[in-house]
Design a protein around this motif. Structure first.
Motif, PDB file in Angstrom:
ATOM      1  N   ILE A   1       0.845  -1.193   0.000  1.00 40.87           N
ATOM      2  CA  ILE A   1       0.000   0.000   0.000  1.00 40.87           C
ATOM      3  C   ILE A   1       0.882   1.246   0.000  1.00 40.87           C
ATOM      4  O   ILE A   1       1.903   1.295   0.693  1.00 40.87           O
ATOM      5  N   THR A   2       0.544   2.223  -0.781  1.00 42.57           N
ATOM      6  CA  THR A   2       1.348   3.434  -0.939  1.00 42.57           C
ATOM      7  C   THR A   2       1.205   4.339   0.281  1.00 42.57           C
ATOM      8  O   THR A   2       0.090   4.581   0.760  1.00 42.57           O
ATOM      9  N   ILE A   3       2.348   4.839   0.776  1.00 44.57           N
ATOM     10  CA  ILE A   3       2.355   5.798   1.877  1.00 44.57           C
ATOM     11  C   ILE A   3       2.594   7.184   1.292  1.00 44.57           C
ATOM     12  O   ILE A   3       3.621   7.428   0.632  1.00 44.57           O
ATOM     13  N   VAL A   4       1.662   8.088   1.482  1.00 41.33           N
ATOM     14  CA  VAL A   4       1.799   9.470   1.030  1.00 41.33           C
ATOM     15  C   VAL A   4       2.183  10.297   2.246  1.00 41.33           C
ATOM     16  O   VAL A   4       1.355  10.548   3.127  1.00 41.33           O
ATOM     17  N   ALA A   5       3.466  10.699   2.311  1.00 44.92           N
ATOM     18  CA  ALA A   5       3.960  11.472   3.448  1.00 44.92           C
ATOM     19  C   ALA A   5       3.665  12.949   3.239  1.00 44.92           C
ATOM     20  O   ALA A   5       3.961  13.511   2.176  1.00 44.92           O
ATOM     21  N   ILE A   6       3.088  13.592   4.251  1.00 44.94           N
ATOM     22  CA  ILE A   6       2.736  15.015   4.183  1.00 44.94           C
ATOM     23  C   ILE A   6       3.385  15.711   5.373  1.00 44.94           C
ATOM     24  O   ILE A   6       3.102  15.387   6.529  1.00 44.94           O
ATOM     25  N   SER A   7       4.278  16.639   5.085  1.00 44.49           N
ATOM     26  CA  SER A   7       4.998  17.358   6.131  1.00 44.49           C
ATOM     27  C   SER A   7       4.217  18.591   6.543  1.00 44.49           C
ATOM     28  O   SER A   7       3.884  19.445   5.709  1.00 44.49           O
ATOM     29  N   VAL A   8       3.942  18.685   7.826  1.00 48.32           N
ATOM     30  CA  VAL A   8       3.192  19.822   8.348  1.00 48.32           C
ATOM     31  C   VAL A   8       4.061  21.073   8.385  1.00 48.32           C
ATOM     32  O   VAL A   8       3.580  22.194   8.152  1.00 48.32           O
ATOM     33  N   ASP A   9       5.373  20.885   8.656  1.00 46.30           N
ATOM     34  CA  ASP A   9       6.273  22.044   8.756  1.00 46.30           C
ATOM     35  C   ASP A   9       7.169  22.209   7.531  1.00 46.30           C
ATOM     36  O   ASP A   9       8.032  23.089   7.500  1.00 46.30           O
ATOM     37  N   GLY A  10       6.982  21.347   6.526  1.00 48.46           N
ATOM     38  CA  GLY A  10       7.751  21.482   5.293  1.00 48.46           C
ATOM     39  C   GLY A  10       9.061  20.734   5.266  1.00 48.46           C
ATOM     40  O   GLY A  10       9.688  20.626   4.213  1.00 48.46           O
ATOM     41  N   GLY A  11       9.530  20.184   6.396  1.00 51.23           N
ATOM     42  CA  GLY A  11      10.789  19.449   6.433  1.00 51.23           C
ATOM     43  C   GLY A  11      10.584  17.971   6.188  1.00 51.23           C
ATOM     44  O   GLY A  11       9.465  17.458   6.164  1.00 51.23           O
ATOM     45  N   GLY A  12      11.705  17.252   5.986  1.00 52.62           N
ATOM     46  CA  GLY A  12      11.645  15.826   5.734  1.00 52.62           C
ATOM     47  C   GLY A  12      12.228  15.031   6.874  1.00 52.62           C
ATOM     48  O   GLY A  12      12.831  15.575   7.800  1.00 52.62           O
ATOM     49  N   ILE A  13      12.031  13.689   6.842  1.00 47.34           N
ATOM     50  CA  ILE A  13      12.605  12.783   7.823  1.00 47.34           C
ATOM     51  C   ILE A  13      13.147  11.569   7.083  1.00 47.34           C
ATOM     52  O   ILE A  13      12.757  11.306   5.930  1.00 47.34           O
ATOM     53  N   PRO A  14      14.047  10.783   7.697  1.00 45.00           N
ATOM     54  CA  PRO A  14      14.572   9.587   7.040  1.00 45.00           C
ATOM     55  C   PRO A  14      13.460   8.640   6.618  1.00 45.00           C
ATOM     56  O   PRO A  14      12.528   8.356   7.372  1.00 45.00           O
ATOM     57  N   GLY A  15      13.572   8.179   5.380  1.00 43.99           N
ATOM     58  CA  GLY A  15      12.541   7.327   4.813  1.00 43.99           C
ATOM     59  C   GLY A  15      11.557   8.110   3.974  1.00 43.99           C
ATOM     60  O   GLY A  15      10.925   7.563   3.070  1.00 43.99           O
ATOM     61  N   PHE A  16      11.397   9.373   4.271  1.00 45.42           N
ATOM     62  CA  PHE A  16      10.501  10.258   3.521  1.00 45.42           C
ATOM     63  C   PHE A  16      11.201  11.610   3.357  1.00 45.42           C
ATOM     64  O   PHE A  16      10.756  12.631   3.896  1.00 45.42           O
ATOM     65  N   ALA A  17      12.297  11.584   2.641  1.00 41.51           N
ATOM     66  CA  ALA A  17      13.117  12.786   2.494  1.00 41.51           C
ATOM     67  C   ALA A  17      12.452  13.834   1.606  1.00 41.51           C
ATOM     68  O   ALA A  17      12.794  15.018   1.686  1.00 41.51           O
ATOM     69  N   ALA A  18      11.578  13.412   0.717  1.00 42.91           N
ATOM     70  CA  ALA A  18      10.917  14.355  -0.186  1.00 42.91           C
ATOM     71  C   ALA A  18       9.400  14.269  -0.003  1.00 42.91           C
ATOM     72  O   ALA A  18       8.675  13.804  -0.893  1.00 42.91           O
ATOM     73  N   PRO A  19       8.886  14.689   1.118  1.00 40.55           N
ATOM     74  CA  PRO A  19       7.435  14.599   1.358  1.00 40.55           C
ATOM     75  C   PRO A  19       6.667  15.663   0.589  1.00 40.55           C
ATOM     76  O   PRO A  19       7.252  16.586   0.017  1.00 40.55           O
ATOM     77  N   ARG A  20       5.373  15.542   0.600  1.00 40.89           N
ATOM     78  CA  ARG A  20       4.507  16.542  -0.011  1.00 40.89           C
ATOM     79  C   ARG A  20       4.249  17.655   1.005  1.00 40.89           C
ATOM     80  O   ARG A  20       4.179  17.407   2.199  1.00 40.89           O
ATOM     81  N   ARG A  21       4.142  18.856   0.490  1.00 41.13           N
ATOM     82  CA  ARG A  21       3.890  20.001   1.359  1.00 41.13           C
ATOM     83  C   ARG A  21       2.405  20.039   1.729  1.00 41.13           C
ATOM     84  O   ARG A  21       1.534  19.775   0.897  1.00 41.13           O
ATOM     85  N   ASP A  22       2.139  20.366   2.972  1.00 41.30           N
ATOM     86  CA  ASP A  22       0.759  20.494   3.437  1.00 41.30           C
ATOM     87  C   ASP A  22       0.093  21.668   2.734  1.00 41.30           C
ATOM     88  O   ASP A  22       0.544  22.808   2.820  1.00 41.30           O
ATOM     89  N   ASN A  23      -0.961  21.398   1.988  1.00 43.71           N
ATOM     90  CA  ASN A  23      -1.682  22.440   1.248  1.00 43.71           C
ATOM     91  C   ASN A  23      -2.980  22.858   1.943  1.00 43.71           C
ATOM     92  O   ASN A  23      -3.882  23.407   1.312  1.00 43.71           O
ATOM     93  N   GLY A  24      -3.089  22.556   3.229  1.00 44.05           N
ATOM     94  CA  GLY A  24      -4.302  22.881   3.986  1.00 44.05           C
ATOM     95  C   GLY A  24      -5.123  21.672   4.348  1.00 44.05           C
ATOM     96  O   GLY A  24      -6.112  21.785   5.092  1.00 44.05           O
ATOM     97  N   ILE A  25      -4.705  20.495   3.847  1.00 45.46           N
ATOM     98  CA  ILE A  25      -5.497  19.295   4.129  1.00 45.46           C
ATOM     99  C   ILE A  25      -5.400  18.904   5.600  1.00 45.46           C
ATOM    100  O   ILE A  25      -6.337  18.314   6.162  1.00 45.46           O
ATOM    101  N   ALA A  26      -4.257  19.225   6.242  1.00 42.28           N
ATOM    102  CA  ALA A  26      -4.125  18.906   7.669  1.00 42.28           C
ATOM    103  C   ALA A  26      -5.171  19.646   8.488  1.00 42.28           C
ATOM    104  O   ALA A  26      -5.784  19.080   9.406  1.00 42.28           O
ATOM    105  N   ARG A  27      -5.421  20.898   8.155  1.00 42.60           N
ATOM    106  CA  ARG A  27      -6.446  21.658   8.872  1.00 42.60           C
ATOM    107  C   ARG A  27      -7.831  21.115   8.536  1.00 42.60           C
ATOM    108  O   ARG A  27      -8.706  21.029   9.410  1.00 42.60           O
ATOM    109  N   THR A  28      -8.042  20.740   7.277  1.00 43.84           N
ATOM    110  CA  THR A  28      -9.332  20.184   6.875  1.00 43.84           C
ATOM    111  C   THR A  28      -9.657  18.912   7.649  1.00 43.84           C
ATOM    112  O   THR A  28     -10.802  18.684   8.059  1.00 43.84           O
ATOM    113  N   LEU A  29      -8.633  18.083   7.882  1.00 43.28           N
ATOM    114  CA  LEU A  29      -8.839  16.826   8.592  1.00 43.28           C
ATOM    115  C   LEU A  29      -8.671  16.977  10.096  1.00 43.28           C
ATOM    116  O   LEU A  29      -8.721  15.988  10.827  1.00 43.28           O
TER     117      LEU A  29
END
Length: 284
Positions: free
Chosen positions: A195-223
Motif C-alpha cells: 500500500i502506498t504511503i503518502v507522506a505530508i509534512s506539516v512544517d515542510g521538512g523531511g525525515i529519514p525514509g521520507f526525504a521528499a514529502p509533499r507540502r501540506d496544502n491545507g489538508i491537515a487543517r481540513t482533517l
C-alpha cells in the motif's frame, strides 16, 4: 226561636257526622307520596332518599392453566428469600448466632453455584459450539501463536486488495521524535503489504525514509490534524478519508485498524473528508 234551635241541632249533627266520617290525620312518613299525604299541599316536595349502593363483589380471578411454577423455581425463590431475610437479621442484630446462621446458608448457596459451574464446564468441553476457548482469541500459548499468524496472513491479504485503490496519508513534522520513530514502521509496512504511503509534512521538512514529502496544502487543517504522527486511509478517486490513528503504531495495529475500518459499511464509517485528493502534487 224553634227554628234557630232546630238549625243549631242540625249543624251539630252534621259536624258530629263529619267527625265520624273523617279520621284524625296521621303524621306521614318521609317516604309517603303526595297522594297519601295530601295535607302537605301540592307545593310540597322532598328529595327521595339515596339508595345505599352495595359494594361490588370481588371477581374471582380465573385460574390460569399451565402457569404453575416448576418446583425448582419455587425452591430457588424460597432459598433466595430466606438468604435475604437471614442476612438482614444478621445486619440489624449481629449476634453470633444470627451471623453464623447467615454464613452457613451463604456457604450452601456458594457450593450450589460451584456445582453448577463444574457441570457447565463439562458440558462446554463436550460441546464445541459452547466452548468459549474455541471461539475468538484462544488462551493457549501454542494456539494463540497459530491464531495470530492466521490473522496476520488474512489481514495482509485484505490490505493488499485494499491497496489497489487506497493509500495511507502520513502526517508528520520534521522535528517530531515520535514521527522519526514511526517512519521505519511505515516504510516496512509499505514494502510488505504494497500500500502506498503518502507522506505530508506539516512544517515542510523531511525525515529519514521520507526525504521528499509533499507540502501540506491545507489538508491537515481540513482533517483536523492537531497531533502528529497521524495516519489516514484515503481513497483518491472518491476523495474519502478516514482516520487510522495518532501516535506511534505497530504493524499489527495498522493491519487491525485498516481491516476493521474497511470492513465497516459506508454509513458506519467515521467522519470523513470528501475533498478531492491529488497524488501528483510536486514535492517541495
Amino acid at each position: 226561636m224553634k227554628i234557630v234551635v232546630a238549625l243549631a241541632i242540625t249543624a251539630c249533627m252534621i259536624t258530629a257526622h263529619a267527625q265520624i266520617r273523617m279520621p284524625t290525620a296521621v303524621a306521614p312518613e318521609r317516604n309517603s307520596s303526595y297522594w297519601s299525604d295530601s295535607q302537605r299541599g301540592w307545593h310540597f316536595y322532598e328529595d327521595p332518599e339515596a339508595e345505599l349502593e352495595q359494594p361490588p363483589l370481588p371477581k374471582a380471578e380465573p385460574r390460569k392453566a399451565g402457569l404453575r411454577k416448576p418446583p425448582e423455581i419455587a425452591a430457588f425463590e424460597r432459598l433466595q428469600k430466606t438468604l435475604e431475610e437471614t442476612r438482614n437479621i444478621a445486619i440489624i442484630h449481629p449476634t453470633e448466632t444470627n451471623v453464623r446462621r447467615y454464613m452457613e446458608l451463604e456457604a450452601r448457596v456458594v457450593n450450589q453455584a460451584s456445582l453448577f459451574a463444574d457441570v457447565a464446564q463439562r458440558v462446554a468441553w463436550a460441546t464445541p459450539t459452547l466452548d468459549p476457548t474455541l471461539h475468538g482469541r484462544p488462551v493457549n500459548a501454542k494456539a494463540l501463536q497459530v491464531f495470530e499468524q492466521t490473522q496476520l496472513e488474512s489481514r495482509s491479504h485484505s490490505v493488499a486488495e485494499l491497496a489497489k485503490d487506497h493509500v495511507l496519508f502520513f502526517f508528520f513534522r520534521s522535528d517530531c521524535p515520535y514521527c522519526h520513530a514511526f517512519a521505519p514502521t511505515l516504510t516496512a509496512f509499505q514494502a510488505r503489504h504494497g500500500i502506498t504511503i503518502v507522506a505530508i509534512s506539516v512544517d515542510g521538512g523531511g525525515i529519514p525514509g521520507f526525504a521528499a514529502p509533499r507540502r501540506d496544502n491545507g489538508i491537515a487543517r481540513t482533517l483536523n490534524v492537531t497531533q502528529v504522527p497521524a495516519v489516514f486511509l484515503a481513497q483518491p478517486f472518491t476523495g474519502k478519508i478516514a482516520p487510522i490513528g495518532f501516535g506511534v503504531l505497530s504493524e499489527s495495529q495498522l493491519l487491525e485498524r485498516i481491516n476493521t475500518l474497511s470492513a465497516q459499511q459506508p454509513e458506519a464509517m467515521p467522519p470523513r473528508a470528501t475533498t478531492p485528493i491529488s497524488l501528483h502534487d510536486s514535492p517541495h
